[in-house]
Design a protein around this motif. Sequence first.
Motif, PDB file in Angstrom:
ATOM      1  N   LEU A  53     -51.435  14.916   5.786  1.00  0.00           N
ATOM      2  CA  LEU A  53     -52.453  14.054   6.042  1.00  0.00           C
ATOM      3  C   LEU A  53     -51.618  12.680   6.528  1.00  0.00           C
ATOM      4  CD1 LEU A  53     -53.945  15.069   2.688  1.00  0.00           C
ATOM      5  CD2 LEU A  53     -55.417  14.837   4.723  1.00  0.00           C
ATOM      6  N   PHE A  54     -52.020  12.206   7.998  1.00  0.00           N
ATOM      7  CA  PHE A  54     -50.994  11.227   8.417  1.00  0.00           C
ATOM      8  C   PHE A  54     -52.240  10.401   9.040  1.00  0.00           C
ATOM      9  CE2 PHE A  54     -47.558  10.504  11.615  1.00  0.00           C
ATOM     10  CZ  PHE A  54     -47.287   9.337  11.145  1.00  0.00           C
ATOM     11  N   LEU A  55     -52.386   9.071   8.147  1.00  0.00           N
ATOM     12  CA  LEU A  55     -53.763   8.228   8.706  1.00  0.00           C
ATOM     13  C   LEU A  55     -53.071   7.413   9.723  1.00  0.00           C
ATOM     14  CD1 LEU A  55     -56.296   8.361   7.156  1.00  0.00           C
ATOM     15  CD2 LEU A  55     -54.480   9.759   6.312  1.00  0.00           C
ATOM     16  N   ASN A  56     -51.821   6.965  10.008  1.00  0.00           N
ATOM     17  CA  ASN A  56     -51.237   6.115  10.871  1.00  0.00           C
ATOM     18  C   ASN A  56     -50.391   6.799  12.036  1.00  0.00           C
ATOM     19  OD1 ASN A  56     -52.119   3.270  10.071  1.00  0.00           O
ATOM     20  ND2 ASN A  56     -51.304   4.488   8.037  1.00  0.00           N
ATOM     21  N   ALA A  57     -50.939   8.085  12.511  1.00  0.00           N
ATOM     22  CA  ALA A  57     -50.247   8.849  13.462  1.00  0.00           C
ATOM     23  C   ALA A  57     -50.138   7.977  14.888  1.00  0.00           C
ATOM     24  CB  ALA A  57     -50.713  10.263  13.308  1.00  0.00           C
ATOM     25  N   GLN A  58     -50.861   7.105  15.039  1.00  0.00           N
ATOM     26  CA  GLN A  58     -50.739   6.482  16.371  1.00  0.00           C
ATOM     27  C   GLN A  58     -51.092   7.130  17.737  1.00  0.00           C
ATOM     28  OE1 GLN A  58     -49.699   3.289  16.006  1.00  0.00           O
ATOM     29  NE2 GLN A  58     -49.404   3.696  13.866  1.00  0.00           N
ATOM     30  N   TYR A  59     -50.653   8.259  17.746  1.00  0.00           N
ATOM     31  CA  TYR A  59     -50.840   9.116  19.265  1.00  0.00           C
ATOM     32  C   TYR A  59     -52.303   9.547  19.433  1.00  0.00           C
ATOM     33  CZ  TYR A  59     -50.812  13.517  17.361  1.00  0.00           C
ATOM     34  OH  TYR A  59     -50.879  14.939  16.790  1.00  0.00           O
ATOM     35  N   GLY A  60     -53.172   9.580  18.394  1.00  0.00           N
ATOM     36  CA  GLY A  60     -54.517   9.926  18.649  1.00  0.00           C
ATOM     37  C   GLY A  60     -55.034  10.793  17.368  1.00  0.00           C
ATOM     38  N   TYR A  61     -56.368  11.136  17.422  1.00  0.00           N
ATOM     39  CA  TYR A  61     -56.905  11.772  16.302  1.00  0.00           C
ATOM     40  C   TYR A  61     -56.542  13.255  16.691  1.00  0.00           C
ATOM     41  CZ  TYR A  61     -60.505  13.377  12.814  1.00  0.00           C
ATOM     42  OH  TYR A  61     -61.316  13.631  11.848  1.00  0.00           O
ATOM     43  N   ASP A  62     -56.190  13.797  15.640  1.00  0.00           N
ATOM     44  CA  ASP A  62     -55.719  15.298  15.884  1.00  0.00           C
ATOM     45  C   ASP A  62     -56.039  16.195  14.647  1.00  0.00           C
ATOM     46  OD1 ASP A  62     -54.595  17.281  17.505  1.00  0.00           O
ATOM     47  OD2 ASP A  62     -52.646  16.751  17.491  1.00  0.00           O
TER      48      ASP A  62
END
Lengths: 340, 340, 340, 340
Positions: free
Chosen positions: A227-236
């Motif tokens: 779970l990574f809520l600040n992954a920056q690169y997109g919604y994946d």
Amino acid sequence: MNVRVGVIGVGMIGQDHIRRITQVLTGGSVTAINDVDAARAGQVAAGLPGATTHATAQDLIADDAVDAVLVASWGPAHEEQVVAAIGAGKPVFCEKPLAPASDACQRIMAAEMAAGRRLVQVGFMRRYDAGYRAMKAVLDDGGIGAPLLMHCAHRNPSVPPYGFTTDMIISDSAVHEIDVVRWLFGEEIAAASVLRPRRSGRAAADMQDPLVLLLEMASGVLVDDELFLNAQYGYDVRGEIVGETGTVALADVSEVTVRTANRHGGRVPVDWRDRFIRAYDAELQDWLNAVAAGTSAGSPSPSSWDGYAAAAVTDAALEALRTGQRTAVSMAERPEFYAK
Amino acid sequence: MNVRVGVIGVGMIGQDHIRRITQVLTGGSVTAINDVDAARAGQVAAGLPGATTHATAQDLIADDAVDAVLVASWGPAHEEQVVAAIGAGKPVFCEKPLAPASDACQRIMAAEMAAGRRLVQVGFMRRYDAGYRAMKAVLDDGGIGAPLLMHCAHRNPSVPPYGFTTDMIISDSAVHEIDVVRWLFGEEIAAASVLRPRRSGRAAADMQDPLVLLLEMASGVLVDDELFLNAQYGYDVRGEIVGETGTVALADVSEVTVRTANRHGGRVPVDWRDRFIRAYDAELQDWLNAVAAGTSAGSPSPSSWDGYAAAAVTDAALEALRTGQRTAVSMAERPEFYAK
Amino acid sequence: MNVRVGVIGVGMIGQDHIRRITQVLTGGSVTAINDVDAARAGQVAAGLPGATTHATAQDLIADDAVDAVLVASWGPAHEEQVVAAIGAGKPVFCEKPLAPASDACQRIMAAEMAAGRRLVQVGFMRRYDAGYRAMKAVLDDGGIGAPLLMHCAHRNPSVPPYGFTTDMIISDSAVHEIDVVRWLFGEEIAAASVLRPRRSGRAAADMQDPLVLLLEMASGVLVDDELFLNAQYGYDVRGEIVGETGTVALADVSEVTVRTANRHGGRVPVDWRDRFIRAYDAELQDWLNAVAAGTSAGSPSPSSWDGYAAAAVTDAALEALRTGQRTAVSMAERPEFYAK
Amino acid sequence: MNVRVGVIGVGMIGQDHIRRITQVLTGGSVTAINDVDAARAGQVAAGLPGATTHATAQDLIADDAVDAVLVASWGPAHEEQVVAAIGAGKPVFCEKPLAPASDACQRIMAAEMAAGRRLVQVGFMRRYDAGYRAMKAVLDDGGIGAPLLMHCAHRNPSVPPYGFTTDMIISDSAVHEIDVVRWLFGEEIAAASVLRPRRSGRAAADMQDPLVLLLEMASGVLVDDELFLNAQYGYDVRGEIVGETGTVALADVSEVTVRTANRHGGRVPVDWRDRFIRAYDAELQDWLNAVAAGTSAGSPSPSSWDGYAAAAVTDAALEALRTGQRTAVSMAERPEFYAK
């Protein structure tokens, strides 16, 4: 038959469902509106010919011009509203969570069982996503043998720096995987653990982001969920089920492949709406069809039991997050009423 | 507003549009049916509460309970029916071809211009496909520079051994690329040529399958279109535009990736419905929305002019097929009425 | 310069290295052979013009016709042989493990430090794989930001039903990820845990297959490694590093894409040789080049320290497997001698 | 055995082959150098211990320290040098073209037939590329049925604005596809046509770039080959064979997949070296192995006949480019000597 829907709660998600019913789906109309913010209710109703506003959720539920109720208010209000709709004998679509606390979910189930028929659908829309459905079809057809493991990732580009807590990574985000793995594997979750990887410097200072949630299914199938809520690169959103003879994974969802500047590739969705809009459409169309037919929505429609199970697993995962310990899920027996 | 649609022609495609209007889309209902086979018309109407049947297309068009007309009869009947609908001032959705002969298309345009407003949408659904739309967006945003070439492939698993002629590869199949490249590049097709590769032994004995159709756009952009109606392995529509600085191609459309037996990969659609069902939904929703709004459907809605242009290019391609020669497209000037 | 290599141990892997030196790589020849099975040594030498056999590893190491030593004997013999080569001042390539026990590795390091120069390269070939190297290049260039997590999978189609133990999943298979993540992230592993998913019915009855190994890097980066030795469908090594702004993953390695029977896709390697043959070639060419140049192989060449670290982490992982507990890695300080 | 190679012509490609023989491949050394630029020959030889320079190609060929000859001079010199090597009974590897004119190629064949054994390998390296080899394996195994069509694209990022003519798109670039399709399909090319798409504004003013070359195989298989020398975005060689039951295509060759900034994807090679370096290695290793074994290199080694056939097809394609007409290939009968 046209299903006349009363909508309780017209914030972002409520308004999106209204747009869906009135501009995308077939067989429904919005006839009544209620919101804690009466002004907002009035504004929304003004854009809907023939829709009225109600001062209270109870009034809306009692309105004869309302065949079915859509609950999109905030979580703590769900129990009272859903139970009231059940009491009025009206089908109700309740956005997730069914209720924040598992005992509240149990009271909803008790009301529904007392009513004698299934009236509730919970808004776990991933079951309606074409990717997850194809994945389940491969699994159920025996295409990869018995399932052993599942790897998931749930990445958002970012969340607001204030107001989104570490607990919400479990209760708001992971709850989607909690529901969908129960549905994919057709069994309950027995235990949860939480791992804490290196924190991203892009997350708010008091937020443990990313997290890894481990879920143990009753059969032993092990699910790991990044779970990574600040992954920056997109919604994946990713998923791969590993079976005894093969694996099945969600594919990338880009419509085109572009070749420029020494790269080839496709796009990553910008947000959850971009990724799951068709699943939201499909879940609500399924609900409208079931209401129109006077039946309960069948598979894959999430029931009150599914809402309860998600709450019980969320409780265990939150405790695992607090204690750092593997935590068994504490759940009631599944009533025959909710047999599949 | 609910658009009351009268449907002329209830064969496979007509019935599919009825299912779409009544079970998938919003804002429309089917109130009248006509078919050359009166019994079939009756059977279809029986499943539609409130729908009546009409002995003739003219009667259906004249029916006050019909706001708009959907023409799904066979091609040679289109001209008369579409002109009649125009005469009645009613919007009409006409399945492709607008008319088999380009002069018939011109008479439809004349009728529409006489009526003073755009009333016709032609059923070229690829413009509504998410893949082609994303492709056009990349192109129009300058993402690959000025277009120079396009490679297309249009593969069907098979066609019936009797009744599907080599000419139909052009008029029934290639016509989709003929329309979509006009739309993608925003210009007309100037000339057509046809190449004859080695024949597949799986094709009927008198059928030249596959074919390669070459289309030269007015600007010089060259389109090669492989048409293969007995490709066996699936329904596969491919396209890649090559620009001055990059390329954009339709992506594969599999929901999941499976790994078994030393292979990884996804599925290929089984037929055109599987591949383009959402495009069919979108084109008809767009039409219903435009009718309800009392406007002509705008971009990307195909107009009578688009139907005419497709017929004119089809004529040239068929002559190229017969003669083996590059054939210039003979087309009238585009009337101001049909300016984009 | 031609490097004259003496090979100790000519089982499968030893013979494969001989084939490599004599038929694929440049700058080396095989001049001496030793094996515990003298007959096998003789057979292998018979196929190598000019190669002699030696009754003992010590004799081979002492041979003036041997410039450098390749140790491919069984693990428990490595320490004595490697230390002897160091004592003779000859460079040595030692197949993994450097030694099964970490204290044996420490004795090798002591001998090497006493010799005053780096003479040992350990056979962790993944550092030479084009995929991992491209992954590290993206990471080191800052292309995905600081690393936070890594997801790995290491799948074999099958292992023999007897003789391959659960411990060996760690010591023989996971050791490759143990080394490669140390190299990728440029830091040590601090702790290990082992999870036990549902067992595959295709595994031997007493084997826990698959396993999930969790590795915590010193910085907090969390690595999850699915180890599945009876995955049936192929040999599949996967890896994805998740950074603060993006991810980088090993790509599939199929040369062609095939479309048949409603599927499109590529192949999965059949075994480790198929997948990593070029990495084996590259590691040994790198070693030959370094020996010829009279230098120690530099990055990414794995040193005795890397062999020791892998052994220490393997110890912790095996204890975690036995106890079910997270286990801290116990390691000596890195000597300056082995500074990067 | 070590093959002592004399290299004629030490420009870029000649030097690259020297690097290959001395630093990458096994079984060869470079013992003699000749170049029209004596100073350059001296400089290159200076870096090669034991290598001598020769004033003329003839002298080099006659040198007893030369077992085999590698011709990397400019095309017009090839005939004389290759014929001389044949006359000396020495195997010769000749960079493409075997000779620019097809009658010169015929004289080479005559000399080789007079010598009584196959001594020539031509530098068409694509036959050694893993992608094309996998493609041919699928085709030959019947995996896609009988071939009907092939789509090719051959894209360079750019060529120098001066000195690279439109003719060279055929003779320098397309010649690779001309050879490889003959090999893939195991048959000759019967006719060629050239199409002229819209010109790229990035090409030199007098250059028709891109071009499409159409090749008709003897069996009727149709090959379309997009040649685009200023494609900007990278070096991209594509190919898809369409058979009666499926297709096989070259896959993308990226080692990793990166996800950043709302994109996922891999890299496109920067130039031909990046894309085909392993094929160059493999063709020359195959040649060295055959020379060492005293045999002619077998399949897929390109022979003088293959060099001649490529020249004959190039002639037809150049005439098609000049005239705009489909042009039949004029070729001699294949001598029994060159039977496969």
